[in-house]
Design a protein around this motif. Structure first.
Motif, PDB file in Angstrom:
ATOM      1  N   GLU A 169      26.412  44.156  47.921  1.00  0.00           N
ATOM      2  CA  GLU A 169      26.923  45.335  47.230  1.00  0.00           C
ATOM      3  C   GLU A 169      28.444  45.315  47.146  1.00  0.00           C
ATOM      4  O   GLU A 169      29.030  45.696  46.128  1.00  0.00           O
ATOM      5  CB  GLU A 169      26.450  46.606  47.934  1.00  0.00           C
ATOM      6  N   MET A 170      29.100  44.869  48.216  1.00  0.00           N
ATOM      7  CA  MET A 170      30.560  44.798  48.198  1.00  0.00           C
ATOM      8  C   MET A 170      31.061  43.801  47.153  1.00  0.00           C
ATOM      9  O   MET A 170      32.042  44.055  46.452  1.00  0.00           O
ATOM     10  CB  MET A 170      31.076  44.397  49.586  1.00  0.00           C
ATOM     11  N   ALA A 171      30.394  42.667  47.050  1.00  0.00           N
ATOM     12  CA  ALA A 171      30.792  41.678  46.046  1.00  0.00           C
ATOM     13  C   ALA A 171      30.492  42.179  44.636  1.00  0.00           C
ATOM     14  O   ALA A 171      31.307  42.028  43.722  1.00  0.00           O
ATOM     15  CB  ALA A 171      30.081  40.357  46.305  1.00  0.00           C
ATOM     16  N   ARG A 172      29.325  42.779  44.463  1.00  0.00           N
ATOM     17  CA  ARG A 172      28.924  43.259  43.135  1.00  0.00           C
ATOM     18  C   ARG A 172      29.836  44.375  42.624  1.00  0.00           C
ATOM     19  O   ARG A 172      30.094  44.478  41.413  1.00  0.00           O
ATOM     20  CB  ARG A 172      27.484  43.754  43.184  1.00  0.00           C
ATOM     21  N   SER A 173      30.333  45.209  43.529  1.00  0.00           N
ATOM     22  CA  SER A 173      31.133  46.369  43.121  1.00  0.00           C
ATOM     23  C   SER A 173      32.624  46.067  43.000  1.00  0.00           C
ATOM     24  O   SER A 173      33.419  46.981  42.830  1.00  0.00           O
ATOM     25  CB  SER A 173      30.923  47.520  44.114  1.00  0.00           C
ATOM     26  N   ARG A 174      33.008  44.790  43.124  1.00  0.00           N
ATOM     27  CA  ARG A 174      34.406  44.377  42.936  1.00  0.00           C
ATOM     28  C   ARG A 174      35.330  45.093  43.928  1.00  0.00           C
ATOM     29  O   ARG A 174      36.317  45.729  43.553  1.00  0.00           O
ATOM     30  CB  ARG A 174      34.862  44.640  41.496  1.00  0.00           C
ATOM     31  N   LEU A 175      34.998  44.993  45.188  1.00  0.00           N
ATOM     32  CA  LEU A 175      35.745  45.706  46.219  1.00  0.00           C
ATOM     33  C   LEU A 175      37.224  45.324  46.223  1.00  0.00           C
ATOM     34  O   LEU A 175      38.097  46.191  46.319  1.00  0.00           O
ATOM     35  CB  LEU A 175      35.125  45.423  47.600  1.00  0.00           C
ATOM     36  N   ILE A 176      37.531  44.037  46.134  1.00  0.00           N
ATOM     37  CA  ILE A 176      38.928  43.597  46.193  1.00  0.00           C
ATOM     38  C   ILE A 176      39.728  44.203  45.045  1.00  0.00           C
ATOM     39  O   ILE A 176      40.862  44.660  45.225  1.00  0.00           O
ATOM     40  CB  ILE A 176      39.016  42.058  46.156  1.00  0.00           C
ATOM     41  N   ASP A 177      39.143  44.247  43.853  1.00  0.00           N
ATOM     42  CA  ASP A 177      39.828  44.850  42.708  1.00  0.00           C
ATOM     43  C   ASP A 177      40.099  46.333  42.945  1.00  0.00           C
ATOM     44  O   ASP A 177      41.171  46.848  42.605  1.00  0.00           O
ATOM     45  CB  ASP A 177      38.995  44.682  41.436  1.00  0.00           C
ATOM     46  N   LYS A 178      39.140  47.025  43.543  1.00  0.00           N
ATOM     47  CA  LYS A 178      39.314  48.460  43.783  1.00  0.00           C
ATOM     48  C   LYS A 178      40.385  48.726  44.838  1.00  0.00           C
ATOM     49  O   LYS A 178      41.129  49.706  44.755  1.00  0.00           O
ATOM     50  CB  LYS A 178      37.977  49.085  44.178  1.00  0.00           C
ATOM     51  N   ILE A 179      40.480  47.856  45.835  1.00  0.00           N
ATOM     52  CA  ILE A 179      41.547  47.997  46.824  1.00  0.00           C
ATOM     53  C   ILE A 179      42.905  47.772  46.168  1.00  0.00           C
ATOM     54  O   ILE A 179      43.867  48.509  46.417  1.00  0.00           O
ATOM     55  CB  ILE A 179      41.339  47.029  48.000  1.00  0.00           C
ATOM     56  N   SER A 180      42.981  46.759  45.321  1.00  0.00           N
ATOM     57  CA  SER A 180      44.242  46.485  44.615  1.00  0.00           C
ATOM     58  C   SER A 180      44.643  47.661  43.746  1.00  0.00           C
ATOM     59  O   SER A 180      45.827  48.039  43.691  1.00  0.00           O
ATOM     60  CB  SER A 180      44.099  45.221  43.753  1.00  0.00           C
ATOM     61  N   GLU A 181      43.671  48.256  43.066  1.00  0.00           N
ATOM     62  CA  GLU A 181      43.952  49.443  42.253  1.00  0.00           C
ATOM     63  C   GLU A 181      44.465  50.580  43.121  1.00  0.00           C
ATOM     64  O   GLU A 181      45.395  51.305  42.750  1.00  0.00           O
ATOM     65  CB  GLU A 181      42.683  49.877  41.515  1.00  0.00           C
ATOM     66  N   GLY A 182      43.862  50.751  44.307  1.00  0.00           N
ATOM     67  CA  GLY A 182      44.296  51.797  45.222  1.00  0.00           C
ATOM     68  C   GLY A 182      45.721  51.574  45.714  1.00  0.00           C
ATOM     69  O   GLY A 182      46.501  52.525  45.842  1.00  0.00           O
ATOM     70  N   MET A 183      46.069  50.325  45.975  1.00  0.00           N
ATOM     71  CA  MET A 183      47.425  50.014  46.414  1.00  0.00           C
ATOM     72  C   MET A 183      48.441  50.334  45.325  1.00  0.00           C
ATOM     73  O   MET A 183      49.544  50.807  45.591  1.00  0.00           O
ATOM     74  CB  MET A 183      47.522  48.536  46.799  1.00  0.00           C
ATOM     75  N   GLN A 184      48.083  50.087  44.068  1.00  0.00           N
ATOM     76  CA  GLN A 184      48.994  50.363  42.960  1.00  0.00           C
ATOM     77  C   GLN A 184      49.205  51.867  42.775  1.00  0.00           C
ATOM     78  O   GLN A 184      50.283  52.311  42.387  1.00  0.00           O
ATOM     79  CB  GLN A 184      48.449  49.744  41.682  1.00  0.00           C
ATOM     80  N   ARG A 185      48.180  52.662  43.065  1.00  0.00           N
ATOM     81  CA  ARG A 185      48.303  54.109  42.926  1.00  0.00           C
ATOM     82  C   ARG A 185      49.167  54.720  44.017  1.00  0.00           C
ATOM     83  O   ARG A 185      49.807  55.742  43.813  1.00  0.00           O
ATOM     84  CB  ARG A 185      46.915  54.765  42.997  1.00  0.00           C
TER      85      ARG A 185
END
Length: 358
Positions: free
Chosen positions: A321-337
């Motif tokens: 589920e973590m791989a399918r949901s693009r966890l790393i991308d979502k963390i990167s998005e959170g860091m940018q916010r």
């Protein structure tokens, strides 16, 4: 057809060895059809087990490694003897090399954190990685971190954990602005260590940048599900996790004993069989097995070392589920916010005091 999720498994990690990893993968494959597996470890031990599950064997590859990290190895020892040629290291290296989407191990927690930090390196802007647990509550599942990666934590690390936990909640629960609370000894603003109060001030200012800061929460708020993400440092988090698991087993034992007390109790249990089975599943820690290493340039899942194939299957499902949901991308998005945090130091490797085996 969905892309195949490639799962890299340290097959030698854990208290039992490759049997749990192979049998757990066979169970997981029934639900995770578009998945494949890389099993790292001693081929002579893995292959005979894999031969028993033809469907699993079709979507699996065995990478031979002689070296195995023991549950007693200190993180520094594990790095010295296992870097580059152990089943744990090679499982992580497969993620770094792009051969797998996620790595999973039931081995020594401290060694795994040290190796993962060294191999995959922390993401830019993250001072230290954390271990997050998915926690069942009266309301819904929530995220709790850190549950054992780092003993102690300054305000910067608590803020990092908040960003990471919120990203995991967005990935796992499909929510845009999860609520975040800091675990404290009370909800009043003046309570807690200086680091916790400083982190609270920073999170209050940044609330809305990918999460909603709720404020301080107490220990009983974990079970209530007061917020979507509860943040603490690894010492308190690991104690909370082990206490909850022990309490669940204690209640389950009391429950089974009470249902066998007399004839009327046994009759009542028979009549309420469906409801009681659902309660047993809810109280079974194996069904929520698996901690997520957050803040690294790759996804790593830690399974309990003493779990069985049912528990390992749960950890594999979480990895998928973590791989399918693009966890790393979502963390990167959170860091940018999130607003820039001044003076972010480079992350040191875990010491032998930190990342104690779970």
């Amino acid at each position: 057809m969905a892309d195949t999720i490639r799962i890299s498994v340290d097959a030698m990690g854990g208290d039992v060895g490759p049997r749990v990893a192979i049998e757990g993968a066979a169970l997981a494959l029934r639900e995770l059809r578009n998945s494949s597996f890389l099993f790292h470890g001693r081929e002579a031990e893995i292959t005979p087990l894999l031969d028993k599950f033809p469907d699993l064997k079709k979507v699996s590859r065995v990478i031979h490694c002689d070296n195995v990290i023991s549950m007693d190895d200190k993180p520094s020892q594990a790095l010295r003897k296992g870097r580059g040629n152990s089943s744990m290291w090679m499982a992580l290296q497969s993620v770094k090399d792009g051969e797998a989407d996620v790595a999973i191990s039931g081995g020594n927690t401290g060694a795994l954190m040290a190796m993962a930090t060294f191999c995959l390196r922390p993401m830019e802007g993250i001072s230290r990685p954390a271990i997050a647990a998915i926690w069942p509550t009266l309301r819904a599942d929530i995220v709790v971190l850190d549950v054992g990666a780092t003993i102690g934590g300054d305000a910067k690390q608590l803020v990092d954990f908040s960003i990471l936990g919120a990203a995991l909640a967005r990935a796992l629960f499909d929510m845009e602005t999860p609520s975040v609370g800091l675990l404290n000894v009370g909800t009043e603003e003046m309570k807690g260590h200086d680091e916790v109060r400083e982190a609270a001030a920073l999170l209050t200012t940044a609330s809305g940048a990918g999460f909603r800061y709720h404020g301080f929460v107490e220990g009983d708020d974990i079970g209530k599900g007061t917020v979507d993400v509860i943040v603490t440092e690894g010492f308190a988090g690991n104690i909370a996790l082990k206490t909850a698991e022990g309490t669940a087993r204690q209640i389950g034992t009391y429950f089974r004993t009470a249902l066998k007390a007399d004839l009327f109790s046994k009759l009542g249990a028979l009549l309420a069989g469906k409801a009681l089975n659902a309660l047993r599943r809810k109280l079974d820690p194996r069904n929520v097995n698996g901690g997520v290493f957050l803040g690294l340039n790759g996804i790593v899942i830690k399974s309990h070392g003493g779990t069985d194939e049912v528990g390992f299957k749960s950890a594999l499902s979480l990895a998928y589920e973590m791989a399918r949901s693009r966890l790393i991308d979502k963390i990167s998005e959170g860091m940018q916010r999130f607003p820039a945090f001044p003076g972010t130091p480079a992350a040191p490797l875990p010491t032998d005091r930190e990342a104690k085996p779970a």
